[in-house]
Each structure stands twice: as structure tokens, then as C-alpha cells.
Design a protein around this motif. Structure first.
Motif, short mmCIF file in Angstrom:
data_model
loop_
_atom_site.label_atom_id
_atom_site.label_comp_id
_atom_site.label_asym_id
_atom_site.label_seq_id
_atom_site.Cartn_x
_atom_site.Cartn_y
_atom_site.Cartn_z
N MET A 93 9.04 -2.66 5.52
CA MET A 93 7.95 -1.96 6.10
C MET A 93 8.52 -1.81 7.67
O MET A 93 8.25 -0.64 8.06
N GLN A 94 8.86 -2.84 8.30
CA GLN A 94 9.56 -2.67 9.48
C GLN A 94 10.63 -1.52 9.65
O GLN A 94 10.37 -0.63 10.61
N LYS A 95 11.43 -1.62 8.61
CA LYS A 95 12.54 -0.68 8.65
C LYS A 95 11.98 0.57 8.59
O LYS A 95 12.38 1.82 9.15
N LYS A 96 11.02 0.69 7.68
CA LYS A 96 10.52 2.16 7.48
C LYS A 96 9.76 2.83 8.45
O LYS A 96 9.80 3.84 8.51
N ILE A 97 8.99 1.87 9.23
CA ILE A 97 8.50 2.60 10.54
C ILE A 97 9.41 3.06 11.57
O ILE A 97 8.98 4.01 12.06
N VAL A 98 10.34 2.42 11.77
CA VAL A 98 11.45 2.94 12.72
C VAL A 98 12.57 3.75 12.17
O VAL A 98 13.50 4.39 12.95
N ASP A 99 12.71 3.91 10.96
CA ASP A 99 14.14 4.64 10.48
C ASP A 99 13.96 6.05 10.82
O ASP A 99 15.22 6.45 10.98
N ASP A 100 12.78 6.63 11.14
CA ASP A 100 13.27 8.20 11.47
C ASP A 100 13.01 8.09 13.05
O ASP A 100 13.06 9.41 13.96
N GLN A 130 0.89 -1.20 0.12
CA GLN A 130 0.12 -0.05 0.24
C GLN A 130 0.79 1.27 -0.07
O GLN A 130 0.39 2.25 -0.55
N ASP A 131 1.93 1.24 0.71
CA ASP A 131 2.92 2.17 0.82
C ASP A 131 3.93 2.40 -0.44
O ASP A 131 4.98 3.07 -0.17
N SER A 132 3.48 1.71 -1.35
CA SER A 132 4.43 1.53 -2.74
C SER A 132 5.75 1.01 -2.49
O SER A 132 6.91 1.85 -3.24
N ILE A 133 6.16 0.05 -1.29
CA ILE A 133 7.50 -0.45 -1.22
C ILE A 133 7.69 -1.36 -2.21
O ILE A 133 6.85 -2.20 -2.52
N VAL A 134 8.72 -1.13 -3.07
CA VAL A 134 8.94 -2.06 -4.36
C VAL A 134 10.01 -3.01 -3.88
O VAL A 134 11.08 -2.48 -3.51
N LYS A 183 7.52 0.98 20.94
CA LYS A 183 6.21 1.86 21.08
C LYS A 183 5.81 2.59 19.77
O LYS A 183 4.75 2.48 19.68
N GLU A 184 6.78 2.68 18.80
CA GLU A 184 6.42 3.39 17.54
C GLU A 184 5.83 2.32 16.94
O GLU A 184 4.54 2.75 15.90
N ILE A 185 6.37 1.10 16.85
CA ILE A 185 5.65 0.14 15.93
C ILE A 185 4.39 -0.26 16.52
O ILE A 185 3.30 -0.47 15.67
N ALA A 186 3.98 -0.25 17.71
CA ALA A 186 2.72 -0.77 18.37
C ALA A 186 1.93 0.34 17.79
O ALA A 186 0.55 -0.03 17.73
N LYS A 187 2.13 1.75 17.95
CA LYS A 187 1.48 2.62 17.43
C LYS A 187 0.84 2.55 16.12
O LYS A 187 -0.36 2.67 15.67
N TRP A 188 2.05 2.21 15.47
CA TRP A 188 1.82 1.89 13.86
C TRP A 188 0.67 0.96 13.60
O TRP A 188 -0.23 0.79 12.80
#
Length: 451
Positions: free
Chosen positions: A144-151, A84-88, A418-423
Motif C-alpha cells: 500500500m505504501q508503495k502504491k501511494i508513492v509509485d507515481d 479495500q484497494d484489492s491489493i492481493v 507529503k503525498e503519504i500525509a495527504k493520503w
């Protein structure tokens, strides 16, 4: 295989065994127990994940089906939203990674036919078809996991607050650690011995050019134990974990061409390319290593003893002796200090240290220098070394000032969780999810039932 970088082989095989074995059972007719977006979870997935955990020696008595089901649902949620987030994830990327894993699996079980048979597929094409989808989903999930926590970053104040928030009786304990340094002296191989090996490889090469079988020559002469039974055969691509010098020569040859003898850290080789299939090369090779003389070993021991005496007599520091005299290029410029391969930091926790290294340093006091140790390593052969330890810390309860970096790592990980849980909470609300009635009593961490 003596000249391949093996550090990734075991982890790759475990990944393949876990994912592919779990998929194999999908051949049986069983129920869909969960749907997350475009993905389904089958009841047999849970059965086979339990089996795989037991194969790995993990006690599953206290692991429930609900916990495993929850993990399956999480993975599917990541993969669905990656799309959905266009990760290729490109087909080329998947195919390349698949070939690397297949190479690792073949080395474990012996042949592609055995791999296909082990996973109960009709043929290699069928095996690759579903293996492709598994790898693609795994890559989507990890990206996707990496994208969630990258920032996600953490400030010193957040680290301090994290540490202050840990109850006194739950403050972590860090194991005893030490810094290890070494000086290595390798025996000198004579030019005459190198020439002997090169001349022999040239002789073998000429025999093959005159009609002899490369296969037979490899069986008779190669010192690569992993390929001797197959006549020196390997199939590689650019990402196969062979040393650079070997791949550079292999990919410079045409079909049927035989290389001149060339050197790698493992010795001298000749390569004959049999087939080139797109980005893959099928080849045979012969490896021969120059032999170290008894006198060369005696000379190496005498040299390391002399270095040790100078350090003990305060004529030179251990670090300066490493810089000037060590034959290990990876550590000499750092004063001989070893990096922990797990953390890439110059400290080793004793309980997690390689047993061989632990045996060499565990009895040393800070600043003490070992007697000369005869050691051996892949691609190096036998050599002598002396080791010392510095900055030893005993097992202790975490101290904010002394253990700041470790505490920062824990705090960052906590913030990422916590960020992953929120996502996850947000995405579950907006994603089509259906859970089988058979699992309605599960107490999931995430709100899969959307109550």
C-alpha cells in the motif's frame, strides 16, 4: 553456512523478531487500545515494541508510548486500505516468504523446535498460523505504501525550489566521499589439486552407495562449518538464498539420489536428496575446496606487483590494467571501480564505509596506488589486490550543482512524505477508527481523533 548468500539473513531475523515477538504477548489478556478498520491494536503491542527497541540497542528514554501507538495505527491503516484497494497477497507468496524467514531463524537459533519454544507456541502449526497473518499484514502494508508513492516524480525545477526553500542554517552537510577501484589477482589452483578433490568426493559418493552413512561422511569431511554438526543437512526451496548452481543440482535429483561432484564458487560438492516435500527439498551435502599452494600465492603476489609497477611507470592506466588483468569479473570491465552496496553508485561516504575497506584506502591520496594487500573473501579464499582512490570530496555543506543527485533524492523523499500525509488525512476521514480513552491526551501527527 559458507555457500549461502547471507546478506539478507540478519535483516530477515530482525523483521521476524520484531513482528513475531510483538505478537507473542497477545496470549495474555490485555486491552484493545485502538481499532482501524478491520484491525486492532493491543496495549501489549506497545509494551513489546519498546522491549524490542531496547533489544536492538536503541535508547527509548525519549520515545513515548503515544509515538509507538501512532506508528501502529498507521500500519493498520495501510493494511486495511490495501484490502479495500484489492491489493492481493497470495497464500503462496506468504508461505514462500515465511519459509525463507524460518530458514534464517533456524540458522540463528539452531532448530525449528527452538524457534517455536522461543516464541512460546505450542507447536509448529500454531506458530506458522499466526506468523502467516503477521507476514500477510506486513506485505499488505508495504504494498500500500508503495502504491501511494509509485507515481510520485519530481522535476528539476521542483528540486531547485526544494533546495532554495531550505533555511540557510538547515542546509545539509554531506560527508567526505571517494571513488575506489581495485585490481585482484587470485592464486591459480592446479588441475591436479582440483582432480584430487573430485576424486575424494567420488570416493565418498561410492562408499555411500555401498552402504556407508552420508551423515557420518559429512561430519568427517565437509568444509561447510554451518552444516557439519547436522551431517550436511539443509532444507531449501527455490527462493532460498543459495547459489544458483547448488539449487539447480538439488532440484534435479530424485529422493535417495546422490549427485556427481559439481563446482560452485565455494568449491566442489556432492548432494544427497533425502525428501521432497512439495516445493521443498531436504538434503545433505559435502563441500570440499581445492587447496592453494604456497607457490601459487607467491606467483599471485609477483603478478600483482608487476601490474602495480607498470601502472606507476605510466605504461598502462589503472583502469586498463583492471580490464586486462583483474580476476574480479564484477569490476574488471568497469576499470576496477567498486559500487557502493548501499547506493549502487561508485562513491563511498567514509563514515559509512566497510571498516576493512576504509583501513585499506583512508590514507591514500587521489591517484595513489596501495602496496599489494593480502585479502580474503567468502567463496574466493585468499588473494592479492591493489587499490586506488579517485574523485575524493571532503565533508561539505550541500552545493546544488555538485550534489544535485543527493539533493534530488532528498526532494523526492520530501514530496513522497507529503503525498503519504495527504493520503493518510483523506483515508482517516473515511475509515472507522476508535481510540481508547487511555490515550486521549496523545498529540498524534495524524488526526486519529478526527477533531
Amino acid at each position: 553456512m559458507r555457500f549461502i548468500n547471507k546478506k539478507f539473513l540478519f535483516s530477515l531475523f530482525i523483521l521476524v523478531t520484531t513482528t513475531v515477538f510483538a505478537q507473542t504477548k497477545r496470549e495474555k489478556v490485555d486491552g484493545v487500545i485502538g481499532v482501524v478498520g478491520d484491525y486492532v491494536v493491543l496495549d501489549s503491542d506497545i509494551d513489546l515494541e519498546l522491549i524490542q527497541l531496547r533489544v536492538q540497542g536503541i535508547d527509548t528514554k525519549n520515545i513515548t508510548r503515544c509515538e509507538l501507538f501512532g506508528k501502529q495505527l498507521e500500519d493498520k491503516l495501510y493494511a486495511h486500505h490495501a484490502i479495500q484497494d484489492s491489493i492481493v497477497v497470495t497464500d503462496a507468496e506468504v508461505n514462500s516468504y515465511m519459509n525463507e524467514q524460518l530458514d534464517a531463524m533456524v540458522e540463528q537459533v539452531g532448530s525449528l523446535d527452538k524457534v517455536v519454544k522461543f516464541y512460546k507456541k505450542k507447536n509448529l502449526d500454531e506458530f506458522k498460523a499466526y506468523f502467516f497473518e503477521i507476514i500477510k499484514m506486513n506485505k499488505l502494508t508495504s504494498q500500500m505504501q508503495k502504491k501511494i508513492v509509485d507515481d510520485v516524480t519530481i522535476t528539476p525545477e521542483e528540486v531547485r525550489n526544494f533546495f532554495k526553500g531550505i533555511p540557510t542554517d538547515e542546509i545539509p552537510t554531506f560527508g567526505a566521499e571517494m571513488e575506489v577501484a581495485q585490481i585482484i589477482v587470485k592464486p591459480v589452483i592446479t588441475e591436479e589439486e582440483k582432480k584430487r578433490v573430485i576424486d575424494k568426493l567420488n570416493e565418498i559418493r561410492q562408499d555411500v552407495l555401498n552402504g556407508s552413512s552420508f551423515y557420518s561422511k559429512a561430519v568427517l569431511f565437509t568444509e561447510d562449518e554451518a552444516s557439519v554438526g547436522s551431517g550436511g543437512f539443509y532444507k531449501i526451496n527455490r527462493k532460498t538464498g543459495f547459489v544458483k548452481e547448488f539449487k539447480d543440482v538439488a532440484f534435479s535429483l530424485a529422493e535417495g539420489e546422490i549427485s556427481e561432484p559439481f563446482e560452485t564458487e565455494f568449491g566442489y560438492h556432492i548432494i544427497m536428496v533425502e525428501k521432497i516435500k512439495g516445493q521443498e527439498v531436504e538434503l545433505r551435502h559435502i563441500l570440499m575446496s581445492p587447496k592453494v599452494s604456497t607457490q601459487a600465492m607467491k606467483d599471485a603476489k609477483a603478478k600483482i606487483e608487476a601490474i602495480r609497477t607498470k601502472v606507476l611507470n605510466k605504461e598502462i592506466t589503472f583502469a586498463d590494467a583492471a580490464k586486462s588483468s583483474s580476476d574480479e569479473k564484477e569490476t574488471k570491465n568497469n576499470g576496477g571501480v567498486l559500487l557502493n552496496p548501499r547506493t549502487m553508485e561508485p562513491r563511498f561516504e567514509l563514515t559509512k564505509m566497510d571498516p576493512a575497506l576504509y583501513a585499506q584506502v583512508s590514507s591514500l591520496k587521489d591517484g595513489e596506488i596501495s602496496l599489494p594487500i593480502l585479502d580474503e573473501a567468502r567463496g574466493v579464499g585468499k588473494f592479492y589486490k591493489i587499490v586506488t582512490v579517485n574523485n575524493r570530496t571532503e565533508e561539505h555543506t550541500a552545493d546544488f550543482a555538485k550534489d544535485y543527485l543527493k539533493i534530488k533524492e532528498l526532494a523526492l523523499r520530501d514530496k513522497q512524505i507529503k503525498e503519504i500525509a495527504k493520503w493518510s488525512e483523506e483515508k482517516i476521514k473515511e475509515t472507522y477508527i476508535k481510540i481508547s480513552e487511555d490515550y486521549k491526551d496523545c498529540q498524534f501527527t495524524n488526526n486519529w481523533f478526527k477533531k
